[in-house]
Design an enzyme around this catalytic site. Structure first.
Site, short mmCIF file in Angstrom:
data_model
loop_
_atom_site.label_atom_id
_atom_site.label_comp_id
_atom_site.label_asym_id
_atom_site.label_seq_id
_atom_site.Cartn_x
_atom_site.Cartn_y
_atom_site.Cartn_z
N LEU A 155 42.80 56.70 29.90
CA LEU A 155 42.44 57.40 31.14
C LEU A 155 43.60 57.39 32.15
CD1 LEU A 155 40.32 58.69 33.07
CD2 LEU A 155 39.59 56.36 33.65
N GLN A 203 38.86 10.96 42.81
CA GLN A 203 37.80 11.82 43.34
C GLN A 203 38.30 13.25 43.56
OE1 GLN A 203 35.94 11.40 47.39
NE2 GLN A 203 34.20 10.67 46.16
N GLU A 220 39.84 47.84 33.95
CA GLU A 220 38.43 48.25 34.05
C GLU A 220 37.99 48.37 35.50
OE1 GLU A 220 37.29 49.23 31.41
OE2 GLU A 220 38.19 48.09 29.81
N THR A 268 39.95 47.67 39.50
CA THR A 268 40.41 46.52 40.27
C THR A 268 39.25 45.87 41.03
OG1 THR A 268 40.88 47.85 42.23
CG2 THR A 268 42.66 47.62 40.60
#
Length: 381
Positions: A125, A279, A364, A366
């Site tokens: 495309l 942690q 596909e 942005t």
């Protein structure tokens, strides 16, 4: 987490995981380094039924549906995003487009060979001046009796270097702009077609991304996919499906980054303690695991919507593609940080995952385009 898979779905996803770990992952780094496609894996995935997962059995597929498909895509993506994006294009962009818009004859001709992996496909495309704006396409298709003559160059076509079947979009009525686009099914050996430049990419380097060059390429009118001048609706409808595949890819990359980080935190010793005892690291891992789980849960929900049929999932597919891609960015960033300087080295998998993830926020549609799709859907409700 138990996603309440059927026995068949669970078996298919487990098979994908086993194949990915045994056949794809061990050689993924080599293919990335060489910038080559693992075609042997793709052909074998075709023989195993993973290239026709959403195609009904009557057309040569397995008919397993979108839930099984995205589950398999997660596993392939954890091993090698180059393989997974090829699988995504085949299932989501090529097969689904033909299933939704093809004639009975086109389905009969193309789907069995695509589902088996005998033929591989691509979806072309984008052009140099037309990415997010398909109305700016310049490549043209001019009707000449019972044929169309194609001219122009397409860019950034995934699978372009090896595809046997090309779904490509051309202007058939330039005066109509975006409403004058048509889609065509083109075989690679058609005179006037040639593969152009092979792109040198930051990530997914084990996938093929190329130019597609059409010079007085003459094809029969029967190659038209769907109705003439209705190509934009075909592209948009197909991209709804494609977003699921890329969302699954993003989830798979993020899950792999999390697994690598947990393993590293258990083994790496600093200041006399395992990294996982600090942690700061624990909190990073907690955030990463939570985000992956949220994205995966939503992904399966949207895939189930597709399998259910009868309802549009444009908004939801844009949402999961947006969230999964940006979640994957955050997770891979933390993974590299946890690995410190080693994460910056090619000896560690997170370096490749970090590079591969970035494209999920671009192709596909942005992240910005997904926000446009989502906001329009919300405002129109």
């Amino acid at each position: 987490m138990d996603f309440n898979f059927t026995e068949e779905q669970a078996m298919v996803i487990a098979g994908a995981k086993e194949f990915a770990q045994e056949k794809i992952a061990p050689v993924a780094e080599q293919y990335d380094e060489k910038q080559e496609v693992n075609l042997d894996a793709l052909r074998e995935l075709g023989r195993l039924g993973y290239l026709g997962m959403t195609v009904p059995e009557e057309h040569g597929g397995t008919g397993l549906g979108a839930v099984a498909y995205v589950g398999a895509m997660i596993e392939f993506s954890k091993a090698d995003s180059g393989v997974s994006v090829a699988v995504s294009v085949q299932n989501s962009l090529v097969n689904d487009a033909i299933m939704m818009f093809g004639t009975d004859e086109q389905k009969k001709t193309f789907l069995p060979k695509l589902s088996s992996g005998e033929w591989l496909g691509c979806f072309s495309l984008t052009e140099a001046g037309a990415g997010s704006d398909p109305g700016s396409l310049r490549a043209s298709a001019v009707r000449d009796g019972d044929h169309f003559v194609l001219n122009g160059t397409k860019n950034f076509t995934t699978n372009g270097g090896f595809a046997d079947v090309i779904i490509a979009f051309f202007q058939t009525d330039k005066d109509k702009g975006a409403k004058g686009i048509s889609a065509f099914l083109i075989l690679k050996d058609t005179p006037g077609f040639a593969v152009g430049k092979h792109e040198n990419k930051l990530g997914i380097r084990s996938s093929s991304t190329t130019e597609m060059v059409f010079t007085d390429c003459r094809i029969p009118a029967s190659a038209l996919l769907g109705q003439e001048n209705k190509g934009l609706s075909i592209a948009l409808g197909t991209l709804d499906c494609g977003r699921l595949g890329i969302a699954a890819q993003a989830v798979g990359i993020a899950e792999a980054a999390l697994e690598e980080s947990v393993k590293y935190a258990r083994e790496r010793v600093q200041f006399g303690k395992k990294l996982g005892e600090f942690q700061a690291i624990q909190f990073m891992l907690a955030d990463m695991a939570t985000e992956v789980e949220v994205a995966k849960t939503m992904l399966y929900r949207v895939a189930a919507m597709k399998d259910g049929g009868g309802q549009r999932f444009t908004k939801e597919s844009a949402m999961i593609k947006l969230f999964a891609a940006e979640m994957s960015h955050r997770v891979c960033h933390k993974a590299l940080q946890i690995h410190g300087g080693y994460g910056f080295m090619k000896d560690y998998k997170v370096e490749r995952l970090y590079r591969d993830q970035r494209i999920t926020e671009i192709y596909e549609g942005t992240s910005e385009i997904q926000r446009v799709v989502i906001s329009r859907a919300i405002l129109e409700d």
